[in-house]
Design a protein around this motif. Structure first.
Motif, PDB file in Angstrom:
ATOM      1  N   ASP A   1       0.835  -1.209   0.000  1.00 50.74           N
ATOM      2  CA  ASP A   1       0.000   0.000   0.000  1.00 50.74           C
ATOM      3  C   ASP A   1       0.866   1.255   0.000  1.00 50.74           C
ATOM      4  O   ASP A   1       0.524   2.253  -0.643  1.00 50.74           O
ATOM      5  N   SER A   2       1.982   1.204   0.718  1.00 50.50           N
ATOM      6  CA  SER A   2       2.860   2.379   0.778  1.00 50.50           C
ATOM      7  C   SER A   2       3.498   2.664  -0.571  1.00 50.50           C
ATOM      8  O   SER A   2       3.688   3.825  -0.944  1.00 50.50           O
ATOM      9  N   LEU A   3       3.838   1.612  -1.332  1.00 50.23           N
ATOM     10  CA  LEU A   3       4.358   1.826  -2.677  1.00 50.23           C
ATOM     11  C   LEU A   3       3.257   2.272  -3.619  1.00 50.23           C
ATOM     12  O   LEU A   3       3.448   3.166  -4.451  1.00 50.23           O
ATOM     13  N   MET A   4       2.076   1.676  -3.495  1.00 56.77           N
ATOM     14  CA  MET A   4       0.950   2.034  -4.352  1.00 56.77           C
ATOM     15  C   MET A   4       0.631   3.520  -4.255  1.00 56.77           C
ATOM     16  O   MET A   4       0.238   4.152  -5.246  1.00 56.77           O
ATOM     17  N   ALA A   5       0.842   4.108  -3.090  1.00 57.85           N
ATOM     18  CA  ALA A   5       0.521   5.517  -2.891  1.00 57.85           C
ATOM     19  C   ALA A   5       1.384   6.435  -3.747  1.00 57.85           C
ATOM     20  O   ALA A   5       1.032   7.603  -3.952  1.00 57.85           O
ATOM     21  N   HIS A   6       2.505   5.918  -4.247  1.00 56.39           N
ATOM     22  CA  HIS A   6       3.406   6.760  -5.034  1.00 56.39           C
ATOM     23  C   HIS A   6       3.452   6.372  -6.514  1.00 56.39           C
ATOM     24  O   HIS A   6       4.154   7.025  -7.293  1.00 56.39           O
ATOM     25  N   LEU A   7       2.745   5.333  -6.890  1.00 56.13           N
ATOM     26  CA  LEU A   7       2.684   4.981  -8.307  1.00 56.13           C
ATOM     27  C   LEU A   7       1.773   5.969  -9.025  1.00 56.13           C
ATOM     28  O   LEU A   7       0.791   6.458  -8.473  1.00 56.13           O
ATOM     29  N   ARG A   8       2.083   6.243 -10.266  1.00 57.02           N
ATOM     30  CA  ARG A   8       1.329   7.244 -11.017  1.00 57.02           C
ATOM     31  C   ARG A   8       1.242   6.841 -12.481  1.00 57.02           C
ATOM     32  O   ARG A   8       1.940   5.924 -12.932  1.00 57.02           O
ATOM     33  N   TYR A   9       0.385   7.541 -13.196  1.00 56.09           N
ATOM     34  CA  TYR A   9       0.241   7.286 -14.629  1.00 56.09           C
ATOM     35  C   TYR A   9       1.479   7.822 -15.339  1.00 56.09           C
ATOM     36  O   TYR A   9       1.878   8.980 -15.135  1.00 56.09           O
TER      37      TYR A   9
END
Length: 968
Positions: free
Chosen positions: A679-687
């Motif tokens: 979840d912590s990595l997902m928060a920084h993934l972007r298009y």
């Protein structure tokens, strides 16, 4: 007869023969040379193996290596056998020799010359062609792996009703096999013909028959095989029409069948296939007829048919059937292209809605409140403020920030905010003294994250840092700050051994450290040291005392290099960005799977579509795969690279992508499932930006879904040039948190604008939900403006800013002396049916080496403001200035009072501004930053008084608005 008995006796002179010592020396040198060459070849292989093993992707190395070796051996052996067998057969079929002609007498000398070496010559020729063919075939390892591991797409092409995987995975391999077959036959024909000629089977000037029956039969069979392969080529060409590119109407690189392809070329290829099969059979029949008459006639008819049926007939169909009624004829095929292209680029679900382009609400005070809810307007441009980060947060010369910083989201007080972020990376050009020890042992890593609020600046125009200083501290939780892997880390370092590394410096002096990670390759082994000494061309690695137990060499240290190496089948995004995740700095890299074999989908060149004004001027933001043409792309993988350990993780992002599934079959265990993303990595993934740029380029034409409109070309858009610089390149897309008209709250988004083809007014606004892990991620929304009204586009807005008299005067004042004005990102935000444009303006003044935010330009609905802060500019545009700035009533004819000290004239205010500017320059020369700050504040106050005085004067003279707060 010579006298054999007289004369002195003694040892004979051995002329020209070296002594035993010399022979031993020469033999030793020869052995050493061979060993040196062998070790050189071994070193490259060995260091690659060690590196892949160190990053735990040895299976990629072994799979790729064994595939290449297998292809090399199989196809090299096949080519050698084909050519060698035909040479042997031609020699076996040679006629009894009789030197009855001058031609044969001349050839006899060559026959006698090579007679003792025939076997060696045969082996040499076959080995040479085998090596060349094997080397060429080994380069097809991707094609082989895709063919053997291909996964169905579950979609069929509209013409032949074959699964898309046939075109993406199968057809390229079949074409390679066909090309290899043609090469083998052509080389065999040449080799056999030369052998027959050398041994008399073919004659050019000799009397009698020009060829023996054996030579005729042999060569006829070979030519028959060639013609049979041509028949196979005609058959494959039928399917190739579905992925054939051509220029057509509103688009270059059109792909797929058109009317002439389906109704002329397709039947022509079928007819030519049948003719080629018959012609091949005629050549094979010479084994019994022993004459070339019929096959030559058949071959001539095949060539004539190819000209008439394959060339002339389609031209006639195009001229007399298609051109008189092109739109009706081509519409069904254009519709197929529209559908396939939109699906292949992931733009088929783009939501296009009409947008008026002009505001609907008359209550400007309410609009002013809506701005805060509509967008978190970023005034810190990550592409401008890197020198400011450098000047204020570099701390030491051996640190540096990238030319372009990045935009991410971080939580503060429970609320996400757009943040400009950069890493303090190692800069070898700034170390006190360059030498081998300093460059590779002592200065090995950068240190710490520096971050600033994207939506605000302090009173001096500097970033409001949320993470700063050395070691870095601020709002971020505790994390490992050492940066051994980064975008600017392009050389190798040797760490962990007896030589201590410079960690960072503080008031108490330099701190040292030793690397404790498990990354890199161990150099305690002398074989490894020798291999790397050769690989890096650095002999000191062999004997340096700085290398000992625990020493490890780190290389391939940029995030893109590492991901490309462990996943050579991926196309890497041009911009990796850092994020603090679970106590580590992680580089996040977007990666794509692509193919150019999606039927009916138009191709695009990635290097062209991903280029913009940033890639043209900055070296750390590269374009993707410069010459790579594709017609299908998916952001199928999210990769991370740990800035301390260099550990690479690949995560499956697009779980439906058949291309990724194919590669995951070929390289099992290399890609982690999507569920493994924390979840912590997902928060920084972007298009990703590059995918967005490819999609926006396609949407300039493929936003329409109707073939008639597409063919008319009336709805073609273009990506506007960046108005803030003079490169003439496309405006880059921008990240910011905003909400579109159909959204209830702000979403981290990636945005861009469109203008009509050949014009500067706005035609559309595009945004994609860029926040990973949310339900709407990847949703493309396009606001299409009406064609019967004109709404200013970016270039026109910039021109409007520059043409405002008061704005121009202020900018001229700001650029006096050695100061330069730099325009930041021109952001567009949809607001109440209209478009709000915001542009920060930076000044790099005098001896100051970094830009500071000085002004903010805002325009909406024809009103323009140029103020010190965003809030002031928004207040002015939306009429929140207060009664003193309101124009007088129409019946008010009183003369305004003369200027006093409380109501200065424009000239007085400008004189004060000039004095403040000069005071600031003097403070810069003395490096008195406190005085410089006071002077800058005085300059801002004077400019504001000048604007207010000019506004009052305009209202007095014209009885109305005007000035920077209004527009004519």
């Amino acid at each position: 007869m010579p006298d054999r008995g007289g004369g002195p006796t003694g040892p004979r002179m051995r002329v020209g023969r070296p002594s035993r010592r010399v022979r031993t020396l020469l033999m030793t040198l020869g052995v050493l040379a061979v060993l040196g060459m062998a070790f050189t070849m071994f070193a490259g292989f060995w260091t690659d193996w060690l590196w892949y093993r160190s990053v735990r992707y040895s299976s990629v190395f072994t799979t790729t290596l064994w595939t290449k070796i297998g292809l090399f051996l199989v196809f090299g052996l096949l080519m050698a056998l084909a050519v060698g067998l035909n040479i042997w057969l031609a020699h076996r079929l040679r006629p009894p020799l009789s030197a009855m002609s001058m031609e044969q007498q001349n050839l006899d000398r060559y026959r006698m010359g090579i007679a003792p070496y025939k076997k060696w010559l045969l082996l040499g020729i076959t080995a040479l062609v085998g090596l060349i063919a094997g080397a060429s075939a080994s380069g097809q390892w991707r094609t082989w792996l895709m063919w053997v591991n291909g996964v169905p797409f579950g979609e069929k092409d509209p013409q032949f009703r074959l699964d898309v995987s046939f075109y993406a995975f199968d057809l390229p391999w079949y074409r390679f096999l066909l090309g290899f077959g043609f090469a083998a036959v052509i080389l065999s024909v040449i080799a056999a013909a030369l052998t027959h000629y050398l041994y008399g089977g073919l004659r050019v000037t000799s009397p009698g028959a020009r060829a023996t029956a054996a030579a005729t039969g042999h060569l006829s069979v070979l030519i028959g095989v060639f013609v049979a392969l041509k028949a196979v080529a005609y058959w494959l060409d039928r399917y190739g029409l579905a992925v054939k590119s051509s220029d057509f109407k509103a688009t270059d690189n059109w792909t797929g069948l058109r009317y002439v392809d389906a109704n002329a070329y397709l039947p022509a290829k079928t007819i030519l296939f049948c003719i080629a099969v018959i012609c091949a059979l005629l050549f094979f029949a010479t084994l019994w007829r022993r004459t070339w008459q019929l096959p030559v006639i058949g071959f001539g008819l095949m060539v004539l048919s190819a000209i008439l049926i394959g060339g002339l007939y389609p031209a006639i169909v195009q001229k007399f059937q298609v051109q008189p009624n092109e739109q009706a004829k081509e519409a069904p095929y254009v519709q197929k292209n529209l559908k396939a292209t939109r699906e292949a680029y992931g733009i088929d679900d783009a939501k296009v809605t009409d947008y008026p382009g002009t505001g609907r609400t008359t209550d400007k005070a309410a609009l002013r409140d809506d701005v805060e809810a509509t967008a978190s307007i970023r005034i810190m441009d990550p592409n401008i403020v890197s020198p400011t980060f450098q000047q204020l947060q570099q701390i030491r010369n051996y640190y540096a920030f990238p030319t372009n910083l990045d935009v991410d989201r971080y939580s503060k007080d429970g609320k996400d905010q757009d943040t400009v972020i950069g890493l303090r990376e190692l800069n070898l050009n700034g170390i006190p003294k360059n030498n081998w020890i300093n460059d590779h042992f002592r200065y090995t890593h950068g240190y710490g994250v520096v971050a600033a609020e994207g939506t605000s600046a302090d009173s001096q125009g500097r970033p409001v840092f949320t993470e700063s200083d050395l070691p870095s501290k601020g709002d971020l939780p505790t994390y490992e700050q050492r940066i051994y892997y980064g975008e600017k880390t392009t050389t190798y370092s040797i760490v962990g051994g007896p030589q201590k590394e410079i960690d960072y410096s503080d008031d108490k002096g330099e701190k040292t450290t030793s690397y404790r990670g498990k990354s890199g390759v161990d150099l305690s082994n002398p074989v490894n040291r020798a291999a790397y000494a050769l690989a890096f061309n650095e002999p000191q690695i062999l004997y340096s005392g700085a290398i000992g137990d625990g020493s490890r060499v780190l290389y391939n240290r940029t995030p893109k290099e590492r991901v490309e190496a462990v996943a050579p089948w991926l196309t890497i995004d041009g911009d990796a960005y850092p994020a603090v995740v679970d106590g580590r700095i992680q580089w996040i890299v977007d990666a794509y799977t692509t193919t150019n074999g999606y039927p009916y989908s138009s191709r695009t060149t990635l290097g062209d579509t991903t280029a913009d004004s940033l890639t043209a001027t900055n070296d750390n933001r590269a374009v993707v795969a410069q010459q790579n043409q594709v017609n299908y792309i998916r952001n199928s993988v999210k990769a991370t690279v740990d800035a301390y350990t260099g550990e690479v993780e690949l995560y499956q992002w697009d779980t439906q992508d058949p291309v990724l599934k194919t590669w995951m079959k070929a390289f099992p265990g290399t890609v982690e499932p999507k569920a493994e993303i924390s979840d912590s990595l997902m928060a920084h993934l972007r298009y990703p930006q590059d995918l967005f740029k490819v999609q926006r380029e396609l949407l300039t034409r493929y936003h329409v879904e109707d073939a008639t409109t597409f063919l008319s070309g009336s709805e073609v858009w273009q990506v506007p040039d960046d108005p803030t610089n003079k490169t003439g390149d496309a405006v880059p897309p921008y990240y910011l948190s905003m909400k579109m008209p159909d959204q209830q709250s702000q979403v981290f988004s990636l945005t861009t604008t469109f203008t009509p083809n050949g014009r500067d007014n706005l035609s559309a606004f595009m945004a994609v939900d860029a926040e990973a892990g949310t339900e709407g991620y990847g949703t493309i929304r396009i606001l299409k403006l009406p064609t019967n009204t004109t709404v200013n586009g970016p270039k026109q807005v910039q021109s409007q800013f520059n043409s405002e008299q008061d704005i121009a005067e202020t900018i001229n004042l700001l650029t006096r002396g050695d100061s330069n004005v730099e325009y930041g990102n021109l952001l567009a935000v949809p607001l109440d049916g209209g478009l709000l444009y915001v542009e920060p303006v930076y000044v790099r003044g005098g001896g100051l080496k970094y830009p500071l935010l000085r002004k903010v330009l805002v325009t909406y609905g024809g009103a323009t403001a140029f103020e010190n802060t965003l809030d002031e500019a928004l207040d002015k545009v939306f009429g929140a200035e207060g009664p003193a700035t309101e124009p007088p009533d129409e019946g008010d004819t009183t003369t305004p009072p003369p200027p006093t000290s409380d109501n200065p004239t424009v000239q007085e205010a400008l004189d004060d501004a000039q004095e403040a500017f000069e005071a600031g320059q003097e403070a810069l020369k003395e490096s008195d930053w406190e005085a410089y700050g006071r002077a800058q504040q005085d300059l801002e106050d004077a400019l504001r008084r000048a604007e207010e005085a000019q506004s009052r004067a305009d209202r007095t003279q014209g009885g109305g608005g005007g000035g920077p707060g209004a527009s004519s």
